[in-house]
Design a protein around this motif. Structure first.
Motif, PDB file in Angstrom:
ATOM      1  N   ARG A  87       0.925  -1.252  -0.084  1.00  0.00           N
ATOM      2  CA  ARG A  87      -0.014   0.012   0.078  1.00  0.00           C
ATOM      3  C   ARG A  87       0.742   1.190  -0.203  1.00  0.00           C
ATOM      4  NH1 ARG A  87      -1.035   3.463   3.954  1.00  0.00           N
ATOM      5  NH2 ARG A  87      -0.540   2.244   5.540  1.00  0.00           N
ATOM      6  N   GLY A  88       0.598   2.077  -1.037  1.00  0.00           N
ATOM      7  CA  GLY A  88       1.734   3.393  -1.132  1.00  0.00           C
ATOM      8  C   GLY A  88       3.034   2.859  -0.847  1.00  0.00           C
ATOM      9  N   LEU A 124      -2.969  10.271  -7.131  1.00  0.00           N
ATOM     10  CA  LEU A 124      -2.043  11.461  -7.369  1.00  0.00           C
ATOM     11  C   LEU A 124      -0.732  11.339  -6.894  1.00  0.00           C
ATOM     12  CD1 LEU A 124      -5.196  13.534  -5.581  1.00  0.00           C
ATOM     13  CD2 LEU A 124      -4.591  13.282  -8.094  1.00  0.00           C
ATOM     14  N   ASP A 125      -0.157  10.181  -6.378  1.00  0.00           N
ATOM     15  CA  ASP A 125       1.065  10.008  -5.983  1.00  0.00           C
ATOM     16  C   ASP A 125       2.013   9.742  -7.221  1.00  0.00           C
ATOM     17  OD1 ASP A 125       2.990   9.740  -4.006  1.00  0.00           O
ATOM     18  OD2 ASP A 125       2.276   7.795  -2.950  1.00  0.00           O
ATOM     19  N   VAL A 152       5.384   7.997  -6.776  1.00  0.00           N
ATOM     20  CA  VAL A 152       5.393   6.743  -6.480  1.00  0.00           C
ATOM     21  C   VAL A 152       4.710   5.678  -7.302  1.00  0.00           C
ATOM     22  CG1 VAL A 152       4.444   5.115  -4.521  1.00  0.00           C
ATOM     23  CG2 VAL A 152       5.294   7.254  -3.975  1.00  0.00           C
ATOM     24  N   ILE A 153       3.894   5.918  -8.208  1.00  0.00           N
ATOM     25  CA  ILE A 153       3.429   5.205  -9.129  1.00  0.00           C
ATOM     26  C   ILE A 153       4.576   4.927 -10.241  1.00  0.00           C
ATOM     27  CG2 ILE A 153       1.920   5.275 -11.498  1.00  0.00           C
ATOM     28  CD1 ILE A 153      -0.092   7.126 -10.039  1.00  0.00           C
ATOM     29  N   ASP A 154       5.318   5.731 -10.575  1.00  0.00           N
ATOM     30  CA  ASP A 154       6.493   5.477 -11.344  1.00  0.00           C
ATOM     31  C   ASP A 154       7.350   4.589 -11.006  1.00  0.00           C
ATOM     32  OD1 ASP A 154       5.389   7.429 -12.988  1.00  0.00           O
ATOM     33  OD2 ASP A 154       6.895   9.048 -12.588  1.00  0.00           O
ATOM     34  N   LEU A 155       7.637   4.859  -9.614  1.00  0.00           N
ATOM     35  CA  LEU A 155       8.641   3.706  -8.952  1.00  0.00           C
ATOM     36  C   LEU A 155       8.025   2.169  -8.744  1.00  0.00           C
ATOM     37  CD1 LEU A 155       9.819   5.949  -5.989  1.00  0.00           C
ATOM     38  CD2 LEU A 155      11.185   5.342  -7.819  1.00  0.00           C
ATOM     39  N   ASN A 156       6.621   2.209  -8.617  1.00  0.00           N
ATOM     40  CA  ASN A 156       6.162   0.872  -8.632  1.00  0.00           C
ATOM     41  C   ASN A 156       6.019   0.162 -10.102  1.00  0.00           C
ATOM     42  OD1 ASN A 156       4.142  -0.071  -6.054  1.00  0.00           O
ATOM     43  ND2 ASN A 156       5.009   1.921  -5.852  1.00  0.00           N
ATOM     44  N   ALA A 183      -6.629   9.507  -4.919  1.00  0.00           N
ATOM     45  CA  ALA A 183      -5.819   9.135  -3.685  1.00  0.00           C
ATOM     46  C   ALA A 183      -4.483   9.692  -3.735  1.00  0.00           C
ATOM     47  CB  ALA A 183      -6.100   7.806  -3.374  1.00  0.00           C
ATOM     48  N   THR A 184      -3.986  10.539  -2.463  1.00  0.00           N
ATOM     49  CA  THR A 184      -2.607  10.633  -2.170  1.00  0.00           C
ATOM     50  C   THR A 184      -2.175   9.562  -1.917  1.00  0.00           C
ATOM     51  OG1 THR A 184      -3.202  11.901  -0.285  1.00  0.00           O
ATOM     52  CG2 THR A 184      -2.968  13.101  -2.466  1.00  0.00           C
ATOM     53  N   HIS A 185      -0.826   9.766  -1.238  1.00  0.00           N
ATOM     54  CA  HIS A 185       0.026   8.639  -0.643  1.00  0.00           C
ATOM     55  C   HIS A 185      -0.555   7.921   0.550  1.00  0.00           C
ATOM     56  CE1 HIS A 185       3.950   6.527  -0.153  1.00  0.00           C
ATOM     57  NE2 HIS A 185       3.887   7.055   1.172  1.00  0.00           N
TER      58      HIS A 185
END
Length: 213
Positions: free
Chosen positions: A132-133, A157-158, A161-165, A184-186
């Motif tokens: 999760r996040g 909206l994160d 973190v989307i790119d990292l995932n 949703a944010t982080h």
């Protein structure tokens, strides 16, 4: 649903945890909190209650002792945190009532990296992982040895973190799925967003733990 407060022995000290086992539990989910948090994380506790209602046992514990948590660097020491988690998994595997249940890990933020790194070492002991996040990128090279199915949940909206995932998902050796929660944010603090996380996690865990039961 009452929980059992336990202490996991650790080199002359102990880690505090809470184990909840519903009747006829179909699996066990161990929660791995993020930096600066603890077993008392309101978000993880909310998800845990949803999983309990869905028939899964849950275990929330502190990755660090109170004194260790005062050292800021410890909160981001993924090798240390993953070894702590491995110690806890072995301890739980000796606990009556849950020793034979399929095992899932639910990691938040840096805890997701620790969960994935531990899974790489534990192999078939872990049946599935939910992030999760999460920051799976912080798990490093061991990502390529994670064969358990992994669900990556990230706020829409994160973007960082989307790119990292997305990049980390390419490294995983087994099945993986990236679920983006719109709006949703982080921390998934927006109305209805944490509920969506719990719904996604519950569905994924029930499917993948049932397959191992």
């Amino acid at each position: 649903m009452a929980g059992e407060i336990v202490q996991i022995p650790l080199n002359g000290t102990s880690l505090d945890g809470e184990l909840v086992i519903p009747d006829r539990a179909e699996g066990l989910v161990i929660f791995v909190h993020g930096s600066g948090s603890s077993r008392l994380s309101p978000r993880n506790n909310y998800v845990a209650r949803v999983l309990q209602e869905a028939g899964m046992a849950t275990f929330l514990f502190d990755l660090l002792t109170a004194s260790e948590d005062q050292v800021y660097a410890n909160r981001f020491d993924i090798p240390l945190l993953s070894q702590r988690l491995i110690t806890v998994v072995h301890w739980v595997r000796g606990k009556n009532g849950v020793r034979d249940l399929p095992l899932g890990l639910f990691g938040a933020s840096t805890g997701a990296a620790a969960a994935l790194r531990a899974t790489a070492e534990l192999g078939e002991t872990v049946d599935t992982v939910v992030s999760r996040g999460g920051r799976p990128d912080l798990a490093g090279e061991p990502l390529a040895r994670v064969r358990a199915p992994v669900l990556l949940i990230v706020g829409g909206l994160d973007q960082v973190v989307i790119d990292l995932n997305q990049e980390a998902a390419k490294e995983l050796a087994g099945e993986s799925h990236l679920e983006i929660v719109p709006g949703a944010t982080h921390l998934f603090e927006e109305e209805g967003k944490l509920e969506r996380v719990a719904e996604l996690a519950s569905r994924w865990l029930k499917t993948h733990l049932a397959a191992s039961f």
